[in-house]
Scaffold this motif. Structure first.
Motif, PDB file in Angstrom:
ATOM      1  N   SER A 105      35.846  34.368  40.763  1.00 50.28           N
ATOM      2  CA  SER A 105      35.212  33.829  39.582  1.00 50.28           C
ATOM      3  C   SER A 105      34.065  34.913  39.433  1.00 50.28           C
ATOM      4  CB  SER A 105      34.560  32.370  40.106  1.00 50.28           C
ATOM      5  OG  SER A 105      33.181  32.256  39.336  1.00 50.28           O
ATOM      6  N   LEU A 106      33.767  35.622  40.177  1.00 48.24           N
ATOM      7  CA  LEU A 106      32.543  36.869  39.887  1.00 48.24           C
ATOM      8  C   LEU A 106      33.311  37.783  38.947  1.00 48.24           C
ATOM      9  CD1 LEU A 106      30.567  36.796  43.048  1.00 48.24           C
ATOM     10  CD2 LEU A 106      29.747  35.881  40.826  1.00 48.24           C
ATOM     11  N   PHE A 107      34.452  38.115  39.512  1.00 51.58           N
ATOM     12  CA  PHE A 107      35.082  39.337  39.252  1.00 51.58           C
ATOM     13  C   PHE A 107      35.539  38.761  37.560  1.00 51.58           C
ATOM     14  CE2 PHE A 107      38.840  41.931  38.141  1.00 51.58           C
ATOM     15  CZ  PHE A 107      38.509  43.011  38.787  1.00 51.58           C
ATOM     16  N   ALA A 108      36.161  37.774  37.535  1.00 52.86           N
ATOM     17  CA  ALA A 108      36.714  37.219  36.204  1.00 52.86           C
ATOM     18  C   ALA A 108      35.437  37.454  35.317  1.00 52.86           C
ATOM     19  CB  ALA A 108      37.598  35.867  36.149  1.00 52.86           C
ATOM     20  N   HIS A 109      34.384  36.844  35.627  1.00 45.07           N
ATOM     21  CA  HIS A 109      33.284  36.446  34.903  1.00 45.07           C
ATOM     22  C   HIS A 109      32.785  37.963  34.333  1.00 45.07           C
ATOM     23  CE1 HIS A 109      29.789  34.396  33.382  1.00 45.07           C
ATOM     24  NE2 HIS A 109      28.832  35.490  33.987  1.00 45.07           N
TER      25      HIS A 109
ATOM     26  N   SER B 269      34.415  47.833  40.217  1.00 41.30           N
ATOM     27  CA  SER B 269      34.750  48.592  41.316  1.00 41.30           C
ATOM     28  C   SER B 269      33.529  48.327  42.257  1.00 41.30           C
ATOM     29  CB  SER B 269      35.186  50.123  41.203  1.00 41.30           C
ATOM     30  OG  SER B 269      36.202  50.168  40.128  1.00 41.30           O
ATOM     31  N   GLN B 270      32.450  48.670  41.643  1.00 39.64           N
ATOM     32  CA  GLN B 270      31.288  48.200  42.335  1.00 39.64           C
ATOM     33  C   GLN B 270      31.143  46.944  42.780  1.00 39.64           C
ATOM     34  OE1 GLN B 270      27.986  49.202  40.064  1.00 39.64           O
ATOM     35  NE2 GLN B 270      27.205  50.747  41.464  1.00 39.64           N
ATOM     36  N   LEU B 271      31.564  45.944  42.155  1.00 35.46           N
ATOM     37  CA  LEU B 271      31.562  44.528  42.582  1.00 35.46           C
ATOM     38  C   LEU B 271      32.241  44.445  43.682  1.00 35.46           C
ATOM     39  CD1 LEU B 271      30.643  41.528  41.858  1.00 35.46           C
ATOM     40  CD2 LEU B 271      32.531  41.308  40.658  1.00 35.46           C
ATOM     41  N   VAL B 272      33.589  44.878  43.619  1.00 35.27           N
ATOM     42  CA  VAL B 272      34.472  44.674  44.831  1.00 35.27           C
ATOM     43  C   VAL B 272      34.131  45.317  46.044  1.00 35.27           C
ATOM     44  CG1 VAL B 272      36.936  45.139  45.515  1.00 35.27           C
ATOM     45  CG2 VAL B 272      36.642  44.415  43.353  1.00 35.27           C
TER      46      VAL B 272
ATOM     47  N   PHE C 180      31.109  41.751  47.069  1.00 37.53           N
ATOM     48  CA  PHE C 180      30.616  40.665  46.068  1.00 37.53           C
ATOM     49  C   PHE C 180      29.370  40.147  46.506  1.00 37.53           C
ATOM     50  CE2 PHE C 180      35.253  40.848  45.965  1.00 37.53           C
ATOM     51  CZ  PHE C 180      35.733  40.673  44.619  1.00 37.53           C
ATOM     52  N   ASP C 181      28.667  40.994  47.159  1.00 42.64           N
ATOM     53  CA  ASP C 181      27.261  40.517  47.459  1.00 42.64           C
ATOM     54  C   ASP C 181      26.288  40.634  46.170  1.00 42.64           C
ATOM     55  OD1 ASP C 181      25.326  40.024  49.043  1.00 42.64           O
ATOM     56  OD2 ASP C 181      24.953  41.759  50.002  1.00 42.64           O
TER      57      ASP C 181
ATOM     58  N   PHE D  12      31.694  25.130  42.140  1.00 41.95           N
ATOM     59  CA  PHE D  12      31.797  24.584  40.897  1.00 41.95           C
ATOM     60  C   PHE D  12      32.067  25.171  39.678  1.00 41.95           C
ATOM     61  CE2 PHE D  12      29.751  21.151  43.384  1.00 41.95           C
ATOM     62  CZ  PHE D  12      30.703  20.242  43.226  1.00 41.95           C
ATOM     63  N   ALA D  13      31.107  26.485  39.838  1.00 37.79           N
ATOM     64  CA  ALA D  13      31.380  27.695  38.981  1.00 37.79           C
ATOM     65  C   ALA D  13      32.835  28.099  38.937  1.00 37.79           C
ATOM     66  CB  ALA D  13      30.379  28.787  39.259  1.00 37.79           C
ATOM     67  N   ALA D  14      33.659  28.111  39.940  1.00 35.91           N
ATOM     68  CA  ALA D  14      34.666  28.771  40.128  1.00 35.91           C
ATOM     69  C   ALA D  14      35.765  27.774  39.490  1.00 35.91           C
ATOM     70  CB  ALA D  14      34.949  29.052  41.668  1.00 35.91           C
ATOM     71  N   HIS D  15      35.441  26.345  39.824  1.00 38.65           N
ATOM     72  CA  HIS D  15      36.524  25.440  39.147  1.00 38.65           C
ATOM     73  C   HIS D  15      36.261  25.524  37.656  1.00 38.65           C
ATOM     74  CE1 HIS D  15      36.982  22.187  42.589  1.00 38.65           C
ATOM     75  NE2 HIS D  15      37.384  23.565  42.848  1.00 38.65           N
ATOM     76  N   LEU D  16      35.111  25.404  37.307  1.00 37.18           N
ATOM     77  CA  LEU D  16      34.817  25.712  35.860  1.00 37.18           C
ATOM     78  C   LEU D  16      35.583  26.775  35.252  1.00 37.18           C
ATOM     79  CD1 LEU D  16      33.166  24.133  33.612  1.00 37.18           C
ATOM     80  CD2 LEU D  16      31.179  25.546  34.045  1.00 37.18           C
ATOM     81  N   GLN D  17      35.550  27.837  35.952  1.00 33.38           N
ATOM     82  CA  GLN D  17      36.117  29.044  35.338  1.00 33.38           C
ATOM     83  C   GLN D  17      37.888  28.825  35.322  1.00 33.38           C
ATOM     84  OE1 GLN D  17      34.497  32.144  37.193  1.00 33.38           O
ATOM     85  NE2 GLN D  17      34.667  33.552  35.494  1.00 33.38           N
ATOM     86  N   MET D  18      38.181  28.149  36.458  1.00 30.02           N
ATOM     87  CA  MET D  18      39.625  27.954  36.527  1.00 30.02           C
ATOM     88  C   MET D  18      40.156  27.035  35.336  1.00 30.02           C
ATOM     89  SD  MET D  18      40.290  26.943  40.087  1.00 30.02           S
ATOM     90  CE  MET D  18      39.784  27.807  41.584  1.00 30.02           C
TER      91      MET D  18
END
Lengths: 91, 580
Positions: free
Chosen positions: A24-28, A82-85, A89-90, B75-81
């Motif tokens: 989710s963080l990555f896609a965001h 790349s930095q994120l990975v 993901f900290d 939930f953030a992940a669910h939302l993004q999905m």
């Protein structure tokens, strides 16, 4: 200025792999850029802006991924993702 | 198209639309919408996505506030999905290009993702499939809203697919609309199997995981003859099965002319051919198929599907209906035959290491006298209405029989005191299904009015095989010479003592065993209503002399394999169409 293509190879370091929260963080983050972003594991390439597609890669700890970006901000995108990975993901 | 192999537990073929029973029990109403409705359908879909997203956002905030950001992250992940363009495009595409309903498109797409995850090697990732089922559930909840159909309200014919049907779920289904069953787990003696046979609908169990591959509204074929389930069959397969259905129907029509003819051999021996039933409404099928009576009425259904203990009146109403519907034909009641684990009414029982060797059946009744007395009172009262016999299951010692009989006599005395008019004598018998009862049969025969051989348990206890355990199921054979010896001695001793003997296990539903059983001296059998015409046909095609020769030969054989091969060959000569 013409479209730039950048790519970089990274290794998943965090214990839980690229599961829901990290994906989710990555896609965001990927969605913050204009460039088209793909993530490749082995022979499989997916849309880096789609959490579902990232999840389906099933990337666990130790797996190597190639992050590729094409667009005006490609350089920045590849660098930040790349930095994120690599940070595990900290954030 | 996808073919799944399972265990065939109830014969026949069913073709129809799917109802998937998950935790939530949603039913997808329609698979397709008309071309005009596509735009509206896409809007409905978007609306559902939006309102689920809003709900998730609220949960996100609430959980983050209460427990911290880390916990809210899921939930953030669910939302993004949910907002993922890939997902949204895929679902939209299914609606606008293939004209699928929003419900179907959502279910199909999310289940496809769930399946991808389930197949990932990593255990943690595989567990994430639940996230998709969660989203599916929420979206369907929004889409269906008030239109959501609960299982008890299925009102058009459908095939029911489930991981494992619980007795209470099965009890809620309206049998008129269930065309067939298929479950991921379960064995030949699972509840689904018994109910399916009772309802005479095809069923396959133990297919392994497949629920992620189907959505409500998909077409499925349940082949209860070969133990196969075919998801979304291609035209060729569908056509082949439709022809087979037609063949089944015409064979049934052919056999239906036998209805009013007696089960009588060529040389004039009259065979009592009864039917086994589970539910009161099955008496209709018994009459239609021309059964001589009810050889086994299983009374367990009253206890299943409810946590309330059935009252004496509940029992009485069901029993009275069956007896009165059968008129002057005999009804044999079997008292409660269940394990403690299946009874919601009892206080939590202790976990048993070996339930089949534990407190079940008559042992359970004798330990729960209040429960047992209610059934006995209702049975005894109902017995005044017609020819009734009472049978105790799983008797393994004489003491059990004597205890049960004494309770029954007590009950009769109480009822007389309460002013009920009863028959002077109620015929009492036992199921012979534990080898100890066979070994002690001479003693039992002095204390019973009749016996009935229950082959399913007899085989299991004789050969020490749990047939739901697939690693040893192949050892479970009715044709094993050891089993045949138990049956032979039981029939012979009963005949010598002049005590009526019946056989009501599954063995008698297989046409090939009928000549053997008649040859061993059996003159009374009880089979599921659906098997009555077939078995009657076999009886009418043989002579006792011929059967005795077959039995003599069989009893000399040394293995189940030889016995089966020989009997199949004999049946082929007697009635080729039935030899499979």
């Amino acid at each position: 200025m013409s479209a730039d293509i950048q790519s970089n190879s990274v290794t998943i370091t965090n214990e839980e792999g690229l599961h829901a929260r990290p994906a989710s963080l990555f896609a965001h983050l990927a969605n913050q850029f204009h460039s088209q972003i793909t993530v490749t594991r082995g022979e499989e390439s997916v849309d880096g802006k789609s959490i579902l597609s990232i999840l389906t890669l099933g990337a666990t700890q130790g797996v190597q991924l190639i992050i590729r970006a094409e667009g005006l901000d490609a350089d920045q995108a590849v660098q930040q993702l790349s930095q994120l990975v690599e940070s595990g993901f900290d954030v | 198209m996808q073919l799944l192999e399972g265990i065939a537990v109830s014969p026949g073929v069913a073709i129809g639309e799917v109802v998937v029973i998950d935790n939530e029990g949603f039913r997808i109403p329609t698979r397709f919408v008309t071309r005009d409705a596509v735009d509206e359908e896409v809007l409905r879909m978007q609306h559902a996505f939006d309102s689920v997203a809003a709900e998730i956002s609220r949960n996100h905030e609430r959980i983050s506030d209460q427990l911290g950001v880390q916990y809210g992250a899921i939930f953030a992940a669910h939302l993004q999905m949910l907002k993922d363009p890939t997902l949204v495009n895929e679902v939209t595409g299914m609606i606008s290009e293939k004209h699928h309903s929003a419900e179907y498109a959502v279910s199909k797409t999310l289940r496809r993702y769930a399946k991808i995850f389930q197949e990932l090697d990593d255990h943690y990732m595989a567990e994430r499939a639940h996230d998709f089922f969660d989203l599916e559930k929420n979206l369907l909840g929004k889409l269906l809203g008030r239109r959501r159909e609960s299982l008890s309200k299925i009102s058009t014919p459908a095939i029911v697919l489930a991981h494992n049907l619980t007795p209470s779920e099965t009890a809620k289904l309206d049998p008129r609309f269930v065309l067939g069953f298929a479950t991921e787990v379960g064995g030949p003696s699972s509840h689904t199997a018994i109910v399916a046979k009772g309802l005479e609908i095809p069923a396959v169990v133990g297919t392994g995981h497949f629920l992620t591959d189907v959505s409500g509204g998909d077409v499925v074929i349940v082949d209860g003859d070969h133990g196969q389930v075919i998801l979304n069959p291609d035209d060729k397969t569908l056509h082949r099965y439709q022809e087979e259905l037609e063949h089944h129907r015409s064979l049934a029509a052919e056999l239906s002319v036998l209805r009013d003819l007696p089960a009588e051999t060529i040389d004039g021996a009259r065979i009592q051919l009864g039917a086994n039933i589970e539910f009161p409404h099955e008496v209709n099928a018994c009459r239609e198929r021309g059964a001589d009576g009810i050889g086994l009425y299983r009374t367990e259904f009253l206890y299943l599907g409810t946590d309330e203990e059935p009252t004496e009146e509940d029992h009485y109403r069901a029993y009275a209906h069956v007896i009165q519907s059968m008129g002057d034909r005999q009804v044999v009641f079997r008292t409660l035959d269940l394990g403690a684990d299946k009874l919601g009414q009892l206080p939590r029982h202790e976990e048993e290491n070996n339930p089949f060797l534990g407190v079940r059946s008559i042992r359970l009744s004798l330990r729960n006298l209040d429960l047992f007395r209610v059934q006995l009172r209702a049975l005894t009262r109902a017995s005044a209405l017609g020819p009734v016999r009472v049978m105790f299951p799983m008797i393994s010692t004489l003491q059990e029989l004597r205890q049960a009989k004494m309770l029954l006599i007590d009950t009769m005395e109480d009822l007389v005191e309460d002013g009920y008019e009863l028959k002077e004598k109620l015929e009492i018998g036992i199921m012979v299904e534990v080898p100890s009862a066979v070994l002690m049969l001479d003693k039992f025969l002095k204390e019973v009015d009749f016996i009935s051989i229950g082959t399913n348990d007899l085989i299991q206890y004789c050969l020490a095989v749990d047939r739901s355990n697939k690693d040893v199921a192949n050892l479970y054979r009715a044709s094993d010479p050891a089993v045949l010896r138990l049956i032979e001695t039981t029939i012979r001793q009963s005949n010598e003592a002049g005590v009526p003997v019946n056989l009501c296990g599954e063995m008698s539903t297989s046409p090939k065993y009928v000549p053997l059983l008649l040859g061993l001296g059996l003159r009374s059998m009880s089979v599921p209503p659906s098997s009555v015409p077939e078995i009657k046909q076999v009886c009418r095609s043989v002579s006792i002399e011929q059967c005795e020769a077959i039995a003599q030969r069989v009893m000399e054989l040394e293995s189940a394999l030889e016995v089966d091969a020989y009997l199949t060959d004999q049946l082929r000569q007697i009635f080729p169409e039935l030899a499979i």
